[in-house]
Design a protein around this motif. Structure first.
Motif, short mmCIF file in Angstrom:
data_model
loop_
_atom_site.label_atom_id
_atom_site.label_comp_id
_atom_site.label_asym_id
_atom_site.label_seq_id
_atom_site.Cartn_x
_atom_site.Cartn_y
_atom_site.Cartn_z
N PHE A 1 65.83 22.75 61.08
CA PHE A 1 64.79 23.27 60.20
C PHE A 1 65.42 23.89 58.95
O PHE A 1 64.96 23.66 57.81
N ILE A 2 66.47 24.68 59.15
CA ILE A 2 67.15 25.31 58.02
C ILE A 2 67.73 24.25 57.09
O ILE A 2 67.64 24.36 55.85
N LYS A 3 68.30 23.22 57.68
CA LYS A 3 68.85 22.12 56.88
C LYS A 3 67.76 21.45 56.06
O LYS A 3 67.97 21.08 54.89
N TYR A 4 66.58 21.31 56.67
CA TYR A 4 65.46 20.72 55.93
C TYR A 4 65.07 21.61 54.74
O TYR A 4 64.87 21.11 53.62
N LEU A 5 64.99 22.92 54.97
CA LEU A 5 64.63 23.82 53.87
C LEU A 5 65.70 23.81 52.78
O LEU A 5 65.39 23.94 51.59
N GLN A 6 66.96 23.62 53.18
CA GLN A 6 68.04 23.54 52.18
C GLN A 6 67.98 22.25 51.37
O GLN A 6 68.50 22.20 50.26
N SER A 7 67.31 21.23 51.92
CA SER A 7 67.11 20.00 51.13
C SER A 7 66.10 20.24 50.01
O SER A 7 66.09 19.52 49.01
#
Length: 447
Positions: free
Chosen positions: A76-82
């Motif tokens: 989820f964090i990786k998605y928000l960082q995208s």
């Protein structure tokens, strides 16, 4: 789409809006409920921006029955960082043991601003009685999830399921002459199924509650009638003895069959501490004539050896001519805490897990776990091919029929999976539950 919705939501209690929490029943909305209402009209991308704005550089606490929430959060964090490469979020995921999650959430609800942003939780009975009616937890229905299920805003369920899990009857098949072709075989004389104790995993008690609902009691009656005359003669005294009990408990016409099966099961099952050890026992060639009721996905991790094999077991419901229920299903539900310190981020995380295959991937590799989003369900099956999960591969040329998951639709129809209904469980927890407490459990020295 209507058919998909029926299948997906058969495990979800469609409650009235009045049952969705203390603040809602009083006609008032909390600050978190107001945010949830706004969030339900937003896309995943819009929620992501809100989450980034709210929680960048902060700490996120989640709590759940499944440890895999901890695996989903980094994705989820990786998605928000995208969306925003500068975004950072620290997190901690807690998994209370011994059913303490309800006490932990209740204690946290007494704070003006809680510690936990959201929860992934099971046991519909206690969720309904302890969490929803008291206003501790709020349901958020992601826009994409509702659209995938063809739901209008006025038809949203009071609970949001991440997935339905199934526990199925499976048995050691080394002795080719021993078969279990009827669910009553599991409560026959001298049978002692391996099962997690109903007082340590409460969803197991919900399974027994559900058997008393007339549709499932009828399945038990039909399976009873499929038995041979000698087999019916063995069970009939118990069935007849339960007629007055069923009447006293206000059950339907076939309630006596349900109570008879429950009585025989509770008084015969061999209580175990966890499903993993049950699986390890059953797949061993030495476990002749043993069976269990356990989480289907446990067989995925079985390591083949001279004595151990996934081909040492069969899934009862998959066998030709099998009669009666093949197991039971229960949900992992997702909620935002009513005093969530990060409600926008909680909503975005919930939407990510329920509306994207990446978000569901922490659970998606397991057979017997079915996303409640039909779009994600289909995409997940395309990735993992559970329906052919026991096929031979280059590395392992052996076929494993027990691993070929026939899917949610098959299990809830042909497999006659008993699905947890939170409201029904809560309605009979005192009556049927008190009766179950009078039964004497089977005791065995060697487990």
């Amino acid at each position: 789409m209507k058919k998909s919705l029926c299948l997906v939501l058969s495990a979800v209690m469609i409650l009235s809006a009045a049952a969705c929490g203390g603040a809602k029943t009083s006609g008032k909305s909390s600050a978190v409920q107001s945010i949830v209402k706004q969030a339900e009209g937003m896309s995943m991308e819009e929620l992501a921006k809100k989450a980034i704005e709210e929680s960048n550089g902060k700490m996120f606490y989640g709590v759940g029955n499944s440890s895999r929430g901890k695996s989903a959060l980094p994705l989820f964090i990786k998605y928000l960082q995208s969306v925003n490469p500068e975004y950072k979020l620290d997190f901690e995921w807690q998994q209370p043991k011994n059913n303490k999650i309800f006490d932990q959430l209740t204690a946290d609800s007494l704070k003006s601003s809680g510690t936990f942003a959201m929860t992934l939780i099971q046991d519909g009975n206690q969720i309904e009685s302890k969490m929803v009616r008291t206003g501790i937890l709020d349901t958020f229905i992601p826009k994409e999830w509702a659209e995938a299920n063809g739901l209008a805003a006025d038809a949203y369920p009071a609970y949001l399921p991440l997935q339905t899990l199934n526990k199925v009857f499976m048995y050691n098949c080394v002795d080719k002459n021993k078969v279990y072709d009827n669910c009553w075989d599991f409560v026959a004389k001298d049978e002692h199924g391996l099962y997690m104790d109903i007082d340590s995993e409460i969803v197991g008690k919900n399974f027994l509650y559900m058997l008393t609902r007339e549709d499932y009691a009828t399945i038990l009656k039909d399976a009873f009638e499929a038995l041979s005359a000698d087999e019916r003669a063995y069970f009939m005294p118990t069935v007849n003895a339960m007629a007055s009990e069923a009447a006293d408990l206000g059950l339907g016409e076939n309630g006596k069959y349900a109570l008879a099966w429950i009585k025989l099961w509770v008084e015969s099952y061999n209580a175990q501490t966890d499903d993993g050890p049950i699986c390890n026992i059953l797949v061993d060639s030495s476990a002749v004539n043993k069976f269990g009721l356990l989480v289907y996905s446990k067989i995925r991790s079985v390591k083949e050896s001279d004595a151990v094999s996934k081909n040492n077991i069969k899934i009862a419901a998959y066998q030709d001519g099998y009669a009666g229920m093949g197991g039971y299903g229960y949900c992992h539900y997702l909620f935002v805490t009513d005093n969530s310190p990060l409600p926008w981020t909680a909503c975005a995380f919930i939407a990510y897990m329920t509306c994207t295959t990446d978000g569901f991937s922490a659970w998606g590799k397991d057979m017997g776990g079915y996303s409640a989003n039909p779009v994600v369900l289909a995409k997940n099956e395309a990735i993992y091919n559970h329906k052919n999960g026991g096929a031979a591969t280059k590395d392992d040329p052996t076929e494993y029929p027990a691993k070929n998951d026939r899917g949610y639709e098959w299990w809830t129809n042909d497999g006659k999976l008993v699905i947890e209904d939170p409201e029904y469980c809560a309605s009979v927890a005192f009556t049927v539950g008190s009766w179950i407490e009078t039964l004497t459990k089977y005791s065995s020295g060697a487990k």
